[in-house]
Motif scaffolding. Structure first.
Motif, mmCIF file in Angstrom:
data_model
loop_
_atom_site.group_PDB
_atom_site.id
_atom_site.type_symbol
_atom_site.label_atom_id
_atom_site.label_comp_id
_atom_site.label_asym_id
_atom_site.label_seq_id
_atom_site.Cartn_x
_atom_site.Cartn_y
_atom_site.Cartn_z
ATOM 1 N N VAL A 150 0.853 -1.186 0.000
ATOM 2 C CA VAL A 150 0.000 0.000 0.000
ATOM 3 C C VAL A 150 0.895 1.244 0.000
ATOM 4 N N PRO A 151 0.684 2.156 -0.982
ATOM 5 C CA PRO A 151 1.513 3.378 -1.004
ATOM 6 C C PRO A 151 1.373 4.157 0.294
ATOM 7 N N VAL A 152 2.475 4.742 0.724
ATOM 8 C CA VAL A 152 2.455 5.525 1.958
ATOM 9 C C VAL A 152 1.722 6.847 1.752
ATOM 10 N N PHE A 153 1.877 7.400 0.547
ATOM 11 C CA PHE A 153 1.290 8.725 0.295
ATOM 12 C C PHE A 153 0.464 8.667 -0.987
ATOM 13 N N VAL A 154 -0.806 8.901 -0.873
ATOM 14 C CA VAL A 154 -1.692 8.981 -2.029
ATOM 15 C C VAL A 154 -2.350 10.360 -2.007
ATOM 16 N N PRO A 155 -1.987 11.241 -2.951
ATOM 17 C CA PRO A 155 -2.558 12.595 -2.920
ATOM 18 C C PRO A 155 -4.050 12.570 -3.182
ATOM 19 N N LYS A 156 -4.778 13.337 -2.414
ATOM 20 C CA LYS A 156 -6.235 13.398 -2.539
ATOM 21 C C LYS A 156 -6.666 14.861 -2.585
ATOM 22 N N PHE A 157 -7.456 15.186 -3.591
ATOM 23 C CA PHE A 157 -7.929 16.564 -3.766
ATOM 24 C C PHE A 157 -9.264 16.730 -3.068
ATOM 25 N N GLU A 158 -9.339 17.686 -2.162
ATOM 26 C CA GLU A 158 -10.573 17.958 -1.432
ATOM 27 C C GLU A 158 -11.134 19.299 -1.882
ATOM 28 N N GLN A 159 -12.349 19.281 -2.399
ATOM 29 C CA GLN A 159 -12.956 20.531 -2.859
ATOM 30 C C GLN A 159 -13.241 21.457 -1.671
ATOM 31 N N ALA A 160 -13.082 22.748 -1.935
ATOM 32 C CA ALA A 160 -13.311 23.769 -0.904
ATOM 33 C C ALA A 160 -13.671 25.063 -1.616
ATOM 34 N N PRO A 161 -14.281 26.010 -0.906
ATOM 35 C CA PRO A 161 -14.588 27.307 -1.537
ATOM 36 C C PRO A 161 -13.317 27.984 -2.057
ATOM 37 N N CYS A 162 -13.437 28.658 -3.183
ATOM 38 C CA CYS A 162 -12.279 29.360 -3.741
ATOM 39 C C CYS A 162 -11.857 30.479 -2.795
ATOM 40 N N PRO A 163 -10.567 30.567 -2.463
ATOM 41 C CA PRO A 163 -10.126 31.578 -1.501
ATOM 42 C C PRO A 163 -9.921 32.952 -2.123
ATOM 43 N N MET A 164 -9.872 33.002 -3.464
ATOM 44 C CA MET A 164 -9.595 34.274 -4.141
ATOM 45 C C MET A 164 -10.865 34.761 -4.833
ATOM 46 N N GLY A 165 -10.873 36.020 -5.218
ATOM 47 C CA GLY A 165 -11.988 36.558 -5.976
ATOM 48 C C GLY A 165 -12.034 35.957 -7.372
ATOM 49 N N LEU A 166 -13.234 35.811 -7.922
ATOM 50 C CA LEU A 166 -13.408 35.238 -9.258
ATOM 51 C C LEU A 166 -13.792 36.333 -10.248
ATOM 52 N N PRO A 167 -13.486 36.116 -11.533
ATOM 53 C CA PRO A 167 -13.909 37.096 -12.543
ATOM 54 C C PRO A 167 -15.428 37.222 -12.576
ATOM 55 N N ARG A 168 -15.892 38.384 -12.940
ATOM 56 C CA ARG A 168 -17.336 38.625 -13.025
ATOM 57 C C ARG A 168 -17.964 37.594 -13.970
ATOM 58 N N GLY A 169 -19.031 36.979 -13.537
ATOM 59 C CA GLY A 169 -19.736 36.006 -14.376
ATOM 60 C C GLY A 169 -19.304 34.571 -14.160
ATOM 61 N N ALA A 170 -18.144 34.353 -13.553
ATOM 62 C CA ALA A 170 -17.677 32.986 -13.311
ATOM 63 C C ALA A 170 -18.478 32.366 -12.177
ATOM 64 N N VAL A 171 -18.939 31.151 -12.400
ATOM 65 C CA VAL A 171 -19.769 30.459 -11.404
ATOM 66 C C VAL A 171 -18.934 29.372 -10.735
ATOM 67 N N GLU A 172 -18.746 29.517 -9.428
ATOM 68 C CA GLU A 172 -17.962 28.526 -8.691
ATOM 69 C C GLU A 172 -18.709 27.200 -8.664
ATOM 70 N N GLY A 173 -17.963 26.110 -8.918
ATOM 71 C CA GLY A 173 -18.571 24.789 -8.965
ATOM 72 C C GLY A 173 -18.991 24.388 -10.364
ATOM 73 N N LYS A 174 -19.162 25.393 -11.246
ATOM 74 C CA LYS A 174 -19.507 25.108 -12.643
ATOM 75 C C LYS A 174 -18.347 25.462 -13.562
ATOM 76 N N ASP A 175 -17.929 26.735 -13.531
ATOM 77 C CA ASP A 175 -16.815 27.170 -14.385
ATOM 78 C C ASP A 175 -15.463 26.890 -13.732
ATOM 79 N N ILE A 176 -15.428 26.967 -12.426
ATOM 80 C CA ILE A 176 -14.159 26.819 -11.714
ATOM 81 C C ILE A 176 -14.417 26.138 -10.365
ATOM 82 N N SER A 177 -13.552 25.192 -10.047
ATOM 83 C CA SER A 177 -13.627 24.506 -8.757
ATOM 84 C C SER A 177 -12.288 24.651 -8.060
#
Length: 428
Positions: free
Chosen positions: A1-28
């Protein structure tokens, strides 16, 4: 069993998004934990951030475009998101997902290696015309405090280098399920991309490198003054060769150097406004400081047509452009200067002042200013930073058969086009 398996956990974007961009649809956005040292997967872990911008095509290509920011120490989430809002840039993610990787130590990663006290020291220095030794003492004390603060919080400063950083890029690819990626890197991002291409060639489909910094150190570090000298000569030469520019701003070269001499004899006091707070700070502008500021002006492509006029304005006592641009560079709060210092000390600071390239043919003030800058950001902090140099293995030019496009700015004062030619010599 690998010791380290990277796992991506979704979370709210910490930075501002461009006008019109929808979080969860256009960018995660989300996070993944990686070992601080990849050779020690059971040891301390750190947290990276990433943003995945979905391709608009119904049948996107399988390999995404990974965007690597510069610096070292720049925030990818801060630097690239505003670009994505520009007209025409939607072509970037028309056929492929775009992944922005917040490198270890940068703003939205944990830890964020920013030296909180460095800005106040810079403000203190710029408000005075101190002797060089006094400036050095202030900086070194600030670096020492910064180092002690990081060490007290458990940071392994030697783990913030391009080798670990390159392993992080692959960890992000693994966590997001990508077999192969395309790389885009500018400035330090181009250097990091070359490390990824060297260490993980099977994982890179193609690369676009901008403002190319070669792995080979000698032309990269020792010729910094040559790059700045060349940029100024290109500027003066292009204006002299253009009838309209030459008529409007005759003898631009001599006007500039007369201005530098005049400011070194009689500095002027300017006002710099922090755009974040509205607070005002003094800047004592000497000729040498103007040369350093001119480097910043040469980075901004949109400003290049205005530089001859700006030089004439300054010669006439109008320094508004300098005040605006210096505020932009000085109060950019995103740079992780601790990460910057770890990278340069581990990889790039393997030279001394006496190793500088032959400079007899260069403008003497440029040599003096650029060598002082190298001394301030590399040679002085590294002995107390306590990070061992990684050795000559990192100095070898990249040898690879990965399709690569290199882009260089003709006026770039730090990494001029010939450095891309050096970086390309091992690519077929």
């Amino acid at each position: 069993v690998p010791v380290f398996v990277p796992k991506f956990e979704q979370a709210p974007c910490p930075m501002g998004l461009p006008r019109g961009a929808v979080e969860g649809k256009d960018i995660s956005c989300g996070y993944l934990d990686v070992p601080e040292r990849h050779a020690e997967p059971r040891g301390t872990s750190i947290r990276l951030a990433a943003a995945d911008i979905s391709a608009t095509s119904d049948a996107p290509q399988p390999e995404p475009r990974f965007m690597l920011a510069g610096g070292p120490g720049e925030s990818a989430l801060s630097a690239f998101i505003p670009l994505l809002a520009l007209p025409g840039f939607d072509a970037l993610w028309a056929e492929r997902d775009v992944v922005l990787i917040e490198q270890r130590g940068t703003k939205y990663a944990t830890p964020f290696l920013q030296c909180a006290n460095m800005l106040s020291v810079k403000l203190e220095i710029m408000a005075q015309d101190l002797h060089e030794d006094e400036e050095d003492a202030l900086r070194l004390h600030a670096w020492e405090l910064c180092r002690d603060e990081f060490l007290a919080s458990g940071v392994d400063l030697a783990a913030y280098n391009s080798l670990e950083n390159a392993a992080d890029v692959i960890a992000v690819a693994d966590a997001l399920g990508y077999e192969q990626v395309n790389l885009f890197g500018g400035s330090y991002g181009s250097l990091l991309a070359q490390h990824v291409m060297r260490d993980y060639p099977d994982r890179v489909r193609a690369a676009v490198l901008s403002d190319v910094s070669p792995l080979e150190h000698a032309p990269n570090m020792l010729y910094k003054a040559h790059g700045m000298d060349r940029s100024l000569r290109v500027l003066f030469g292009r204006c002299a060769a253009d009838d309209a520019c030459d008529q409007a701003y005759p003898d631009l070269e001599n006007v500039y150097w007369s201005l530098i001499s005049q400011l070194n004899e009689t500095p002027v006091r300017l006002q710099i406004i922090d755009p974040n707070t509205g607070s005002t700070y003094d800047l004592i502008l000497t000729g040498d400081r103007l040369i350093a500021l001119t480097r910043n002006l040469l980075y901004i492509t949109a400003l290049l047509p205005d530089l001859p006029g700006a030089i004439y304005d300054m010669a006439g006592g109008n320094f508004e452009l300098v005040e605006l641009i210096e505020a932009r560079f000085l109060f950019s709060l995103d740079l992780a200067d601790g990460m910057y210092t770890s990278v340069v000390c581990a990889e790039l600071a393997d030279f001394s002042a006496s190793d500088q390239a032959e400079t007899k043919s260069l403008y003497p003030p440029v040599v003096r200013v650029v060598e002082d800058i190298l001394d301030e950001v590399m040679l002085q902090p590294c002995p107390l930073w306590g990070v061992e140099h990684l050795g000559d293995k990192l100095d070898q030019s990249l040898v690879a058969d990965i399709p690569t496009l290199m882009l260089s700015g003709e006026y770039d004062p730090t990494v001029p086009p010939r450095l891309a030619q050096i970086a390309a010599k091992g690519l077929d």
